[in-house]
Design a protein around this motif. Structure first.
Motif, PDB file in Angstrom:
ATOM      1  N   GLY A  86      -5.628   4.566   1.674  1.00  0.00           N
ATOM      2  CA  GLY A  86      -6.534   5.752   0.161  1.00  0.00           C
ATOM      3  C   GLY A  86      -5.729   6.321  -1.000  1.00  0.00           C
ATOM      4  O   GLY A  86      -6.159   5.862  -1.659  1.00  0.00           O
ATOM      5  N   VAL A  87      -5.003   7.445  -0.453  1.00  0.00           N
ATOM      6  CA  VAL A  87      -4.603   8.130  -1.577  1.00  0.00           C
ATOM      7  C   VAL A  87      -3.866   6.994  -2.611  1.00  0.00           C
ATOM      8  O   VAL A  87      -4.150   6.733  -3.885  1.00  0.00           O
ATOM      9  CB  VAL A  87      -4.055   9.621  -1.517  1.00  0.00           C
ATOM     10  CG1 VAL A  87      -3.117   9.785  -2.607  1.00  0.00           C
ATOM     11  CG2 VAL A  87      -4.401   9.939  -0.275  1.00  0.00           C
ATOM     12  N   CYS A  88      -2.921   6.048  -1.820  1.00  0.00           N
ATOM     13  CA  CYS A  88      -2.088   5.640  -2.860  1.00  0.00           C
ATOM     14  C   CYS A  88      -3.232   4.578  -3.217  1.00  0.00           C
ATOM     15  O   CYS A  88      -2.860   3.982  -4.411  1.00  0.00           O
ATOM     16  CB  CYS A  88      -1.346   4.715  -2.015  1.00  0.00           C
ATOM     17  SG  CYS A  88       0.154   5.581  -1.224  1.00  0.00           S
ATOM     18  N   VAL A  89      -3.600   3.903  -2.957  1.00  0.00           N
ATOM     19  CA  VAL A  89      -5.024   2.928  -3.568  1.00  0.00           C
ATOM     20  C   VAL A  89      -5.195   2.854  -4.457  1.00  0.00           C
ATOM     21  O   VAL A  89      -6.105   2.720  -6.113  1.00  0.00           O
ATOM     22  CB  VAL A  89      -5.016   2.245  -2.358  1.00  0.00           C
ATOM     23  CG1 VAL A  89      -6.920   2.613  -1.810  1.00  0.00           C
ATOM     24  CG2 VAL A  89      -5.558   0.244  -2.990  1.00  0.00           C
ATOM     25  N   VAL A  90      -6.102   4.357  -4.527  1.00  0.00           N
ATOM     26  CA  VAL A  90      -7.116   4.875  -5.633  1.00  0.00           C
ATOM     27  C   VAL A  90      -6.002   5.113  -7.186  1.00  0.00           C
ATOM     28  O   VAL A  90      -6.719   5.222  -7.631  1.00  0.00           O
ATOM     29  CB  VAL A  90      -7.783   5.773  -5.072  1.00  0.00           C
ATOM     30  CG1 VAL A  90      -8.371   7.028  -6.122  1.00  0.00           C
ATOM     31  CG2 VAL A  90      -8.425   6.441  -3.816  1.00  0.00           C
ATOM     32  N   ALA A  91      -4.055   5.773  -6.596  1.00  0.00           N
ATOM     33  CA  ALA A  91      -3.809   6.315  -7.604  1.00  0.00           C
ATOM     34  C   ALA A  91      -3.091   4.805  -7.727  1.00  0.00           C
ATOM     35  O   ALA A  91      -3.502   4.518  -9.314  1.00  0.00           O
ATOM     36  CB  ALA A  91      -2.329   7.190  -7.289  1.00  0.00           C
ATOM     37  N   ALA A  92      -2.924   3.792  -7.190  1.00  0.00           N
ATOM     38  CA  ALA A  92      -2.744   3.241  -8.066  1.00  0.00           C
ATOM     39  C   ALA A  92      -3.420   2.188  -8.983  1.00  0.00           C
ATOM     40  O   ALA A  92      -3.755   1.716 -10.291  1.00  0.00           O
ATOM     41  CB  ALA A  92      -2.356   1.471  -6.736  1.00  0.00           C
ATOM     42  N   ASN A  93      -4.639   2.259  -8.478  1.00  0.00           N
ATOM     43  CA  ASN A  93      -6.257   1.450  -9.791  1.00  0.00           C
ATOM     44  C   ASN A  93      -6.585   2.165 -10.701  1.00  0.00           C
ATOM     45  O   ASN A  93      -6.632   1.934 -11.672  1.00  0.00           O
ATOM     46  CB  ASN A  93      -6.586   1.606  -9.092  1.00  0.00           C
ATOM     47  CG  ASN A  93      -7.506   0.430  -7.807  1.00  0.00           C
ATOM     48  OD1 ASN A  93      -8.447  -0.741  -8.098  1.00  0.00           O
ATOM     49  ND2 ASN A  93      -6.102  -0.068  -7.205  1.00  0.00           N
TER      50      ASN A  93
END
Length: 317
Positions: A86-93
């Motif tokens: 979740g942390v990674c996908v929020v950062a990516a977006n």
């Protein structure tokens, strides 16, 4: 002939399913990218993301989940891994979509496409998958393309171009973890927790900066993040529904691809999003990459396509 990897035990059916899934997912995500860029001048990014996640979760829970087994799919053995994803996908977006407010769609997408090359690197470091010297050469070529597009040391260099690059690193970490979790988590489970994370984070951002008191910086990317929430117009609601639908389908497709196939096989197929991004940029926004950008695009995409060709050669061997 179906592409194959000598160093993986995936069946031919799984490989074909993975390739079709990643292709469908990238088409869906290209529609998401184009739609979010289209709305970037009038809405806050976290407002768009929150509405997108609400729509996507409604589709996942109301339509897709009942077709695949029901609420039992929400059980997970790896809550901490879901949190990390979740942390990674929020950062990516956050990084990628913020860049769309100030960059051409095709250029932002091209730089973000370093992620499949980074995924290949991460698959060796963290998953101990085998990658030969020719694929390493393809990674080097792709990275050279990114450097050309960034244009460091020249007046054409813009710090905003680092945003999609940072997003690519986060996205590569996300899909590396997806591959690692594939043995215990269903694709819809992975997608559900991603959108749940989006919903929580975007809601918190709305509560903290959604009144727009920090907006008006004059920087397109910063204002996209800090703009006040407003009620969407009827026409924009249609676009937001499209964003939610394509995000739901795309996330399930990409999660399925990375949980069932070797990363080095499916990652290069993400490059189908590049010509689609050029098409949207030209037809919707009147954007066309310059000569230097095209050189970088060809190197980045060329590196990915070379890896696909190598898989074909391996299959024939």
């Amino acid at each position: 002939m179906t592409l194959a990897l000598r160093d993986t035990s995936d069946t031919a059916r799984n490989r074909l399913s993975g390739i079709l899934s990643i292709t469908t997912g990238m088409v869906m995500f290209s529609l998401t990218d184009m739609s979010i860029k289209f709305l970037s001048g009038g809405y806050a990014l976290h407002q768009i993301i929150m509405i997108r996640s609400l729509i996507a979760l409604t589709i996942l829970c109301g339509v897709i989940m009942p077709m695949q087994g029901g609420w039992v799919l929400m059980r997970t053995r790896r809550p901490l891994m879901h949190l990390a994803r979740g942390v990674c996908v929020v950062a990516a977006n956050l990084f990628f979509f913020a860049s769309l407010a100030a960059m051409q769609l095709a250029e932002a997408v091209a730089i973000s496409f370093v992620s499949p090359l980074l995924i290949t690197v991460f698959s060796v470091i963290f998953l101990r998958e085998s990658v030969g010297p020719r694929r390493w050469a393809a990674v080097a070529v792709g990275m050279a393309g990114v450097i050309i597009m960034l244009r460091p040391g020249t007046e054409a260099f813009r710090y905003v171009a680092l945003l999609p690059l940072a997003g690519a690193v986060a996205y590569a970490a996300l899909n590396t973890m997806t591959r690692r979790m594939g043995g215990t988590e269903a694709a819809i489970t992975l997608s559900f927790y991603i959108h749940l994370t989006f919903l929580v984070v975007s809601g918190l951002m709305g509560l903290s900066v959604g009144d727009g008191r920090f907006a008006g910086t004059g920087n397109a990317s910063a204002d996209f993040l800090l703009r006040a929430w407003i009620w969407p117009s009827p026409g924009d609601w249609l676009i937001l529904i499209v964003i939610g639908l394509t995000s739901a389908v795309g996330s399930v497709m990409v999660s399925h691809a990375y949980r069932t196939c070797a990363i080095a096989l499916v990652a290069p197929f993400e490059y189908i999003g590049m010509p689609i991004a050029v098409f949207w940029g030209a037809t919707v926004f009147g954007e066309w990459p310059d000569a230097v950008a095209w050189a970088g695009i060809f190197l980045i995409v060329g590196g990915g396509l070379y890896m696909v060709w190598r898989e074909t050669v391996n299959a024939r061997g």
